[in-house]
Design a protein around this motif. Structure first.
Motif, PDB file in Angstrom:
ATOM      1  N   PHE A 144       0.855  -1.189   0.000  1.00 47.60           N
ATOM      2  CA  PHE A 144       0.000   0.000   0.000  1.00 47.60           C
ATOM      3  C   PHE A 144       0.887   1.234   0.000  1.00 47.60           C
ATOM      4  CE2 PHE A 144      -2.902   3.257   1.259  1.00 47.60           C
ATOM      5  CZ  PHE A 144      -4.182   2.802   0.967  1.00 47.60           C
ATOM      6  N   VAL A 145       0.765   2.036  -1.050  1.00 39.24           N
ATOM      7  CA  VAL A 145       1.522   3.286  -1.166  1.00 39.24           C
ATOM      8  C   VAL A 145       0.591   4.440  -0.799  1.00 39.24           C
ATOM      9  CG1 VAL A 145       2.767   4.833  -2.734  1.00 39.24           C
ATOM     10  CG2 VAL A 145       3.061   2.352  -2.928  1.00 39.24           C
ATOM     11  N   HIS A 146       0.904   5.107   0.306  1.00 41.27           N
ATOM     12  CA  HIS A 146       0.077   6.218   0.798  1.00 41.27           C
ATOM     13  C   HIS A 146       0.370   7.506   0.031  1.00 41.27           C
ATOM     14  CE1 HIS A 146      -1.220   4.106   4.546  1.00 41.27           C
ATOM     15  NE2 HIS A 146      -0.078   3.484   4.375  1.00 41.27           N
ATOM     16  N   GLN A 147      -0.616   8.388   0.034  1.00 38.75           N
ATOM     17  CA  GLN A 147      -0.416   9.703  -0.591  1.00 38.75           C
ATOM     18  C   GLN A 147       0.713  10.454   0.113  1.00 38.75           C
ATOM     19  OE1 GLN A 147      -3.840  12.289  -0.631  1.00 38.75           O
ATOM     20  NE2 GLN A 147      -2.699  14.024  -1.417  1.00 38.75           N
ATOM     21  N   HIS A 148       0.667  10.462   1.433  1.00 36.36           N
ATOM     22  CA  HIS A 148       1.711  11.123   2.218  1.00 36.36           C
ATOM     23  C   HIS A 148       2.701  10.056   2.663  1.00 36.36           C
ATOM     24  CE1 HIS A 148      -0.752  14.683   2.092  1.00 36.36           C
ATOM     25  NE2 HIS A 148      -1.763  14.014   2.604  1.00 36.36           N
ATOM     26  N   ALA A 149       3.928  10.145   2.144  1.00 36.67           N
ATOM     27  CA  ALA A 149       4.916   9.098   2.404  1.00 36.67           C
ATOM     28  C   ALA A 149       5.140   8.874   3.896  1.00 36.67           C
ATOM     29  CB  ALA A 149       6.241   9.470   1.732  1.00 36.67           C
TER      30      ALA A 149
ATOM     31  N   SER B 130      13.671  14.964   0.647  1.00 40.98           N
ATOM     32  CA  SER B 130      12.596  15.767   0.052  1.00 40.98           C
ATOM     33  C   SER B 130      11.327  14.922  -0.047  1.00 40.98           C
ATOM     34  CB  SER B 130      13.004  16.222  -1.347  1.00 40.98           C
ATOM     35  OG  SER B 130      13.109  15.086  -2.213  1.00 40.98           O
ATOM     36  N   GLY B 131      10.203  15.573  -0.346  1.00 39.35           N
ATOM     37  CA  GLY B 131       8.938  14.848  -0.474  1.00 39.35           C
ATOM     38  C   GLY B 131       8.982  13.785  -1.551  1.00 39.35           C
TER      39      GLY B 131
ATOM     40  N   ARG C  80       9.634   7.940  -3.078  1.00 36.95           N
ATOM     41  CA  ARG C  80      10.391   6.877  -3.734  1.00 36.95           C
ATOM     42  C   ARG C  80      10.862   5.839  -2.706  1.00 36.95           C
ATOM     43  NH1 ARG C  80      12.878  11.214  -6.337  1.00 36.95           N
ATOM     44  NH2 ARG C  80      14.994  10.607  -5.698  1.00 36.95           N
ATOM     45  N   LEU C  81      11.230   6.305  -1.520  1.00 37.61           N
ATOM     46  CA  LEU C  81      11.628   5.383  -0.458  1.00 37.61           C
ATOM     47  C   LEU C  81      10.449   4.514  -0.023  1.00 37.61           C
ATOM     48  CD1 LEU C  81      13.669   4.307   1.608  1.00 37.61           C
ATOM     49  CD2 LEU C  81      13.051   6.241   3.101  1.00 37.61           C
ATOM     50  N   GLN C  82       9.269   5.127   0.069  1.00 40.92           N
ATOM     51  CA  GLN C  82       8.080   4.347   0.432  1.00 40.92           C
ATOM     52  C   GLN C  82       7.815   3.261  -0.610  1.00 40.92           C
ATOM     53  OE1 GLN C  82       3.307   4.759   1.478  1.00 40.92           O
ATOM     54  NE2 GLN C  82       4.280   6.394   0.348  1.00 40.92           N
TER      55      GLN C  82
ATOM     56  N   SER D 287       7.305  18.645 -11.749  1.00 43.50           N
ATOM     57  CA  SER D 287       8.506  17.978 -12.269  1.00 43.50           C
ATOM     58  C   SER D 287       8.805  16.710 -11.470  1.00 43.50           C
ATOM     59  CB  SER D 287       9.706  18.922 -12.217  1.00 43.50           C
ATOM     60  OG  SER D 287       9.961  19.324 -10.883  1.00 43.50           O
ATOM     61  N   VAL D 288       8.556  16.757 -10.159  1.00 50.68           N
ATOM     62  CA  VAL D 288       8.771  15.589  -9.297  1.00 50.68           C
ATOM     63  C   VAL D 288       7.739  14.511  -9.625  1.00 50.68           C
ATOM     64  CG1 VAL D 288       8.884  14.777  -6.895  1.00 50.68           C
ATOM     65  CG2 VAL D 288       9.748  17.042  -7.488  1.00 50.68           C
TER      66      VAL D 288
END
Length: 256
Positions: free
Chosen positions: A91-96, A151-152, A157-159, A183-184
């Motif tokens: 599960f990938v959350h919106q907020h890491a 950074s966000g 990416r880490l999540q 861009s991110v």
């Protein structure tokens, strides 16, 4: 082909208010399903119910397990559901920050999921963590840094690395590019598209951004007031929407 996930008549209510109602669909191995709709349409409720984060009021969520075939996740025992969430599901959350341990190193965040499935060799865990940081474009010399130093976009990416290190077959994503600079977002979407194809992942992506689903999703469901109002191939729905609400969604983007 047997579906990987089969959702049957899933419903969730908050008192008199509909969260989502009578939602059914099949998801096949390697397929990406996008779910779109405005805020309050029920898309996040549906995702959280499917992922086991919220109890259902009705319906089934059947998953084609490796050992026992189709199982209703709703009736699984808590230990079974927990193990599923560490192995075949992610599960990938919106907020890491919701999907990371902020006081644990980057390598530790990735390694924790490996340890949860029985890995115990420190050197092997660190090597796999290093490999996955590279795959999500985080420099190897950041392995001992904590997420709060990132950074966000790097946190997200880490999540993703933390989630994918155990080779899941199904990934739930809740607004994975929300809140990030354009861009991110583009870089993250390119990374996600590559990983989905490379790993043959099935995914369900909730987003309000139609550009995200056009890039990532094979099929699309449009939700309004807790109901699915249209479903079909992504390009088909976006290029020739049939339901009035879908037409409104698409035209509002085109006018921006």
């Amino acid at each position: 082909m047997t579906p990987l996930l089969k959702v049957e008549r899933l419903s969730k209510f908050y008192g008199q208010r509909i969260g989502c109602a009578d939602v059914s669909f099949d998801l096949y191995p390697g397929e990406v399903m996008g779910i779109v709709g405005e805020s309050g349409s029920g898309k996040s409720t549906l995702l959280n119910c499917m992922a086991g984060h919220q109890p259902l009021d009705a319906g089934q969520v059947l998953f084609n397990t490796r050992t026992d075939g189709m199982r209703d996740v709703v009736t699984m025992s808590e230990p079974e559901r927990r193990m599923l969430g560490r192995t075949d599901w992610a599960f990938v959350h919106q907020h890491a920050r919701d999907g990371l341990r902020m006081n644990v190193s980057a390598g530790g965040n990735v390694g924790e999921r490996l340890m949860a499935v029985g890995e115990r060799h420190y050197g092997g865990i660190r090597d796999q963590a290093m490999d996955w940081l590279g795959r999500v474009e985080i420099a190897a010399d950041r392995i001992d840094d904590r997420p709060k130093q990132f950074s966000g976009g790097m946190q997200q990416r880490l999540q993703i690395a933390r989630n994918l290190v155990t080779g899941p077959r199904l990934v739930f994503m809740d607004e994975p590019t929300g809140g990030l600079d354009v861009s991110v977002q583009a870089r993250l979407l390119d990374l996600l598209r590559g990983l989905v194809r490379e790993m043959g992942l099935s995914a369900i992506i909730v987003t309000h951004d139609l550009a995200v689903v056009r890039l990532l999703a094979d099929r699309l469901m449009v939700m309004k007031d807790g109901h699915v109002v249209e479903t079909g191939l992504t390009d088909q729905v976006l290029d020739d929407p049939q339901h009035a609400y879908s037409q409104l969604l698409v035209s509002s983007v085109l006018q921006v």
